[in-house]
Design a protein around this motif. Structure first.
Motif, PDB file in Angstrom:
ATOM      1  N   THR A   1      19.351  48.713  28.445  1.00 17.25           N
ATOM      2  CA  THR A   1      18.438  48.577  28.120  1.00 17.25           C
ATOM      3  C   THR A   1      17.191  46.815  28.282  1.00 17.25           C
ATOM      4  O   THR A   1      16.239  46.497  27.827  1.00 17.25           O
ATOM      5  N   ALA A   2      18.775  45.784  28.273  1.00 13.28           N
ATOM      6  CA  ALA A   2      18.123  44.688  28.212  1.00 13.28           C
ATOM      7  C   ALA A   2      16.921  44.126  29.038  1.00 13.28           C
ATOM      8  O   ALA A   2      17.454  44.496  30.248  1.00 13.28           O
ATOM      9  N   ASP A   3      16.093  43.470  28.724  1.00 15.46           N
ATOM     10  CA  ASP A   3      15.117  43.101  29.929  1.00 15.46           C
ATOM     11  C   ASP A   3      15.750  41.763  30.730  1.00 15.46           C
ATOM     12  O   ASP A   3      16.392  41.489  30.482  1.00 15.46           O
ATOM     13  N   LEU A   4      14.484  41.875  32.101  1.00 12.11           N
ATOM     14  CA  LEU A   4      15.063  41.415  32.988  1.00 12.11           C
ATOM     15  C   LEU A   4      14.259  39.616  32.751  1.00 12.11           C
ATOM     16  O   LEU A   4      13.308  39.401  32.441  1.00 12.11           O
ATOM     17  N   GLY A   5      15.692  38.777  32.740  1.00 14.73           N
ATOM     18  CA  GLY A   5      15.802  37.676  32.311  1.00 14.73           C
ATOM     19  C   GLY A   5      16.000  37.030  30.908  1.00 14.73           C
ATOM     20  O   GLY A   5      15.918  35.631  30.159  1.00 14.73           O
ATOM     21  N   SER A   6      16.230  37.685  30.109  1.00 17.56           N
ATOM     22  CA  SER A   6      16.778  37.491  28.566  1.00 17.56           C
ATOM     23  C   SER A   6      17.956  37.132  28.438  1.00 17.56           C
ATOM     24  O   SER A   6      19.007  37.484  30.081  1.00 17.56           O
ATOM     25  N   THR A   7      18.441  36.475  27.506  1.00 14.30           N
ATOM     26  CA  THR A   7      19.500  35.760  27.684  1.00 14.30           C
ATOM     27  C   THR A   7      20.173  36.142  26.855  1.00 14.30           C
ATOM     28  O   THR A   7      20.138  36.081  25.745  1.00 14.30           O
ATOM     29  N   LEU A   8      21.775  35.900  26.608  1.00 12.79           N
ATOM     30  CA  LEU A   8      22.535  36.559  25.638  1.00 12.79           C
ATOM     31  C   LEU A   8      22.690  34.921  24.940  1.00 12.79           C
ATOM     32  O   LEU A   8      22.500  34.204  25.304  1.00 12.79           O
ATOM     33  N   LYS A   9      23.644  34.461  23.595  1.00 13.31           N
ATOM     34  CA  LYS A   9      24.091  33.327  22.980  1.00 13.31           C
ATOM     35  C   LYS A   9      24.303  32.817  24.093  1.00 13.31           C
ATOM     36  O   LYS A   9      24.415  31.172  23.499  1.00 13.31           O
ATOM     37  N   SER A  10      25.522  32.705  25.080  1.00 17.45           N
ATOM     38  CA  SER A  10      26.188  31.898  25.537  1.00 17.45           C
ATOM     39  C   SER A  10      25.560  31.843  26.651  1.00 17.45           C
ATOM     40  O   SER A  10      25.797  30.799  27.833  1.00 17.45           O
ATOM     41  N   GLY A  11      23.963  31.811  26.899  1.00 21.75           N
ATOM     42  CA  GLY A  11      23.213  31.842  27.861  1.00 21.75           C
ATOM     43  C   GLY A  11      23.160  32.228  28.942  1.00 21.75           C
ATOM     44  O   GLY A  11      21.911  31.793  29.931  1.00 21.75           O
ATOM     45  N   VAL A  12      23.978  33.434  29.227  1.00 20.10           N
ATOM     46  CA  VAL A  12      24.328  34.160  29.992  1.00 20.10           C
ATOM     47  C   VAL A  12      22.972  34.576  30.801  1.00 20.10           C
ATOM     48  O   VAL A  12      22.661  35.426  29.363  1.00 20.10           O
ATOM     49  N   VAL A  13      21.949  34.980  31.757  1.00 21.56           N
ATOM     50  CA  VAL A  13      20.979  35.457  31.502  1.00 21.56           C
ATOM     51  C   VAL A  13      20.658  37.100  32.387  1.00 21.56           C
ATOM     52  O   VAL A  13      21.678  37.099  33.285  1.00 21.56           O
ATOM     53  N   ASN A  14      20.100  37.722  32.015  1.00 23.38           N
ATOM     54  CA  ASN A  14      20.312  39.399  32.718  1.00 23.38           C
ATOM     55  C   ASN A  14      19.501  39.163  33.698  1.00 23.38           C
ATOM     56  O   ASN A  14      18.601  39.067  33.798  1.00 23.38           O
ATOM     57  N   ASP A  15      20.836  39.426  34.296  1.00 23.36           N
ATOM     58  CA  ASP A  15      19.688  39.906  36.170  1.00 23.36           C
ATOM     59  C   ASP A  15      19.376  41.246  37.001  1.00 23.36           C
ATOM     60  O   ASP A  15      19.093  41.474  37.744  1.00 23.36           O
ATOM     61  N   LEU A  16      19.156  42.274  35.399  1.00 20.64           N
ATOM     62  CA  LEU A  16      19.349  43.497  35.824  1.00 20.64           C
ATOM     63  C   LEU A  16      18.083  44.376  35.747  1.00 20.64           C
ATOM     64  O   LEU A  16      18.134  43.334  34.129  1.00 20.64           O
ATOM     65  N   PRO A  17      17.099  44.944  36.061  1.00 20.84           N
ATOM     66  CA  PRO A  17      15.911  45.998  35.339  1.00 20.84           C
ATOM     67  C   PRO A  17      16.299  46.272  34.481  1.00 20.84           C
ATOM     68  O   PRO A  17      17.429  47.045  34.056  1.00 20.84           O
ATOM     69  N   PRO A  18      15.527  46.685  33.419  1.00 20.53           N
ATOM     70  CA  PRO A  18      15.809  47.460  32.250  1.00 20.53           C
ATOM     71  C   PRO A  18      15.874  48.898  32.565  1.00 20.53           C
ATOM     72  O   PRO A  18      14.599  49.432  33.131  1.00 20.53           O
ATOM     73  N   VAL A  19      16.580  49.925  31.921  1.00 18.99           N
ATOM     74  CA  VAL A  19      15.544  51.197  31.464  1.00 18.99           C
ATOM     75  C   VAL A  19      14.821  51.503  31.031  1.00 18.99           C
ATOM     76  O   VAL A  19      14.797  51.498  29.492  1.00 18.99           O
TER      77      VAL A  19
END
Length: 356
Positions: free
Chosen positions: A158-176
Motif C-alpha cells: 500500500t506504499a505510494d509510488l514515489g514515497s521514500t524510506l528513511k534510507s532514501g530508497v524510493v518506491n517505484d511500484l504503484p500501491p494497491v
C-alpha cells in the motif's frame, strides 16, 4: 477547669462520585485490555482507543465480540482492548477464513478483524478477496502504515509510488487501494480514516457496529519508528497536509433520540438494519456514497491529485449478508445437539448405497 469548646465548623464528607456506566451498566474500564507494547506514538494505539470508546458507547456486551487477527504489529492490537471478548490470533494472512468459520458456527457473535496492510494485501490478498465478495458480517480494520514494521520497515503493497524510506530508497511500484478493491468485490460499507482523526474514526466505528455485512475500514496509521519521516506518504505530517474528507459523518444509534441539525439538501441519511441512522453531510455536492461506480472513480481521481481521501466511500445497508444468503438456522450451529448435526446410521447407509 474543663476545656472551653471552640466553634470549629463541621464539614460533611463529599460522597465518592458514582462511576459512569453505559446503557448496559458497564464502565469503560470493562472494555480495556492489556498494556500496549507498541512504540510510543504508534497510530495503532489510537485505533485501539477508538474501538474501546465505540464499543462502550454502543453498549456492546464484550462477551459477544470475537476478535480476529493475523501476524504483524497490527495483529498485536487486539490484546490491548476488550480483554473480556473472545480472541483468535491466526496464521499470517489467514484471518478471514478463521473469522468466516467462527461466524458460520455462531452468527450471534460480533466479528472484529484487526489486520495490517501486509497481512491483508500481500500474503493475505487471496483471502481478502473472498471475504469481501461474500459480505460476511464483520468489521475488518486495516491498520495501514505502508510498511512492514516487524521486519525493519520495508515498503508494503500500500506504499505510494514515489514515497521514500528513511534510507532514501524510493518506491517505484504503484500501491494497491484496498478501498477500491473492497467496493468492486462486494463489501457493503467501505471507508478510510486517519488514526489521528479521533472524531471521524470514532463515528465510523459506531456505524460499523450497526451494519449487517462486511465493513472494510482502511485506517492510515503512521509507524513512528520506520515510516513517519519526510518523504513518507503515511506520516502524521503528510496526512494532516493532504487529508481530503469526502463527507462529515454523524451517527445516531437506535437507542438514542434523533436530534441533529443540518442543512436541508446537503445530507444523506442511511437507515441501518437495526434502525440506527448514519448521516453523511456532503462536502462534495455531487457525491453519492450509494453509487458504487462513482465511489471507485472518485478514489482513482484522488490518487491522481495526490489526495488522501477519507470518509465513507460506499454503503449498501440493504444487501443480504453471507449468513442471510445461506439461510442458516436461527439457533447458532455451534449450539445444536449432535442428534441434529450428525447424520444417523440409516442416513449414512442410504448415501453409501446411492454412491455404489
Amino acid at each position: 477547669m474543663g476545656n472551653t469548646p471552640t466553634n470549629t465548623p463541621v464539614t460533611t464528607p463529599t460522597p465518592p462520585a458514582t462511576p459512569k456506566t453505559n446503557r448496559i451498566g458497564l464502565q469503560v474500564v470493562e472494555y480495556r485490555g492489556g498494556k500496549t507494547t507498541l512504540c510510543a506514538g504508534c497510530g495503532h494505539n489510537a485505533i485501539s482507543e477508538r474501538i474501546i470508546d465505540a464499543m462502550y458507547e454502543m453498549g456492546v456486551q464484550p462477551e459477544r465480540v470475537a476478535k480476529f487477527s493475523g501476524i504483524g504489529c497490527s495483529s498485536k492490537s487486539p490484546a490491548y482492548f476488550m480483554n473480556r471478548s473472545h480472541s483468535f490470533n491466526s496464521v499470517h494472512g489467514r484471518m478471514p477464513s478463521v473469522a468466516t468459520g467462527a461466524m458460520l458456527a455462531n452468527k450471534n457473535l460480533i466479528a472484529l478483524g484487526v489486520t495490517g496492510d501486509g497481512d491483508t494485501v500481500s500474503i493475505g490478498a487471496g483471502q481478502f478477496v473472498h471475504l469481501m465478495r461474500r459480505n460476511l458480517p464483520i468489521i475488518y480494520i486495516i491498520e495501514d502504515n505502508g510498511c512492514y514494521g516487524l521486519t525493519k520497515g520495508q515498503f508494503s503493497a500500500t506504499a505510494d509510488l514515489g514515497s521514500t524510506l528513511k534510507s532514501g530508497v524510493v518506491n517505484d511500484l504503484p500501491p494497491v487501494d484496498t478501498c477500491a478493491m473492497a467496493i468492486q468485490l462486494g463489501a457493503t460499507f467501505v471507508g478510510r480514516s486517519f488514526s489521528g482523526d479521533k472524531r471521524q474514526l470514532h463515528t465510523m466505528l459506531k456505524a460499523a457496529i450497526a451494519h449487517n455485512g462486511t465493513v472494510m475500514l482502511d485506517v492510515v496509521s503512521p509507524c513512528v519508528t520506520f515510516n513517519d519521516h519526510e518523504g513518507s506518504t503515511k506520516s502524521y505530517k503528510y496526512m494532516q497536509a493532504h487529508d481530503e474528507p469526502l463527507n462529515e459523518v454523524s451517527f445516531v444509534p437506535s437507542f438514542e433520540e434523533i436530534n441533529v441539525d443540518y442543512d436541508h439538501g446537503t445530507t444523506l441519511e442511511v437507515t441501518m438494519h437495526d434502525g440506527s441512522s448514519l448521516r453523511l453531510r456532503k462536502l462534495e455536492q455531487e457525491y453519492d456514497p450509494t453509487d458504487k461506480i462513482q465511489a471507485v472513480r472518485r478514489l482513482m481521481e484522488s490518487h491522481a491529485k495526490g489526495e488522501v481521501l477519507t470518509g465513507v466511500f460506499y454503503i449498501n445497508a440493504t444487501a443480504p449478508s453471507f449468513i442471510d444468503l445461506l439461510n442458516v438456522t436461527d439457533q447458532p450451529l455451534a449450539t445444536l445437539p449432535e442428534s441434529v448435526t450428525r447424520p444417523s446410521r440409516e442416513v449414512l447407509a442410504k448415501c453409501m448405497e446411492e454412491l455404489q
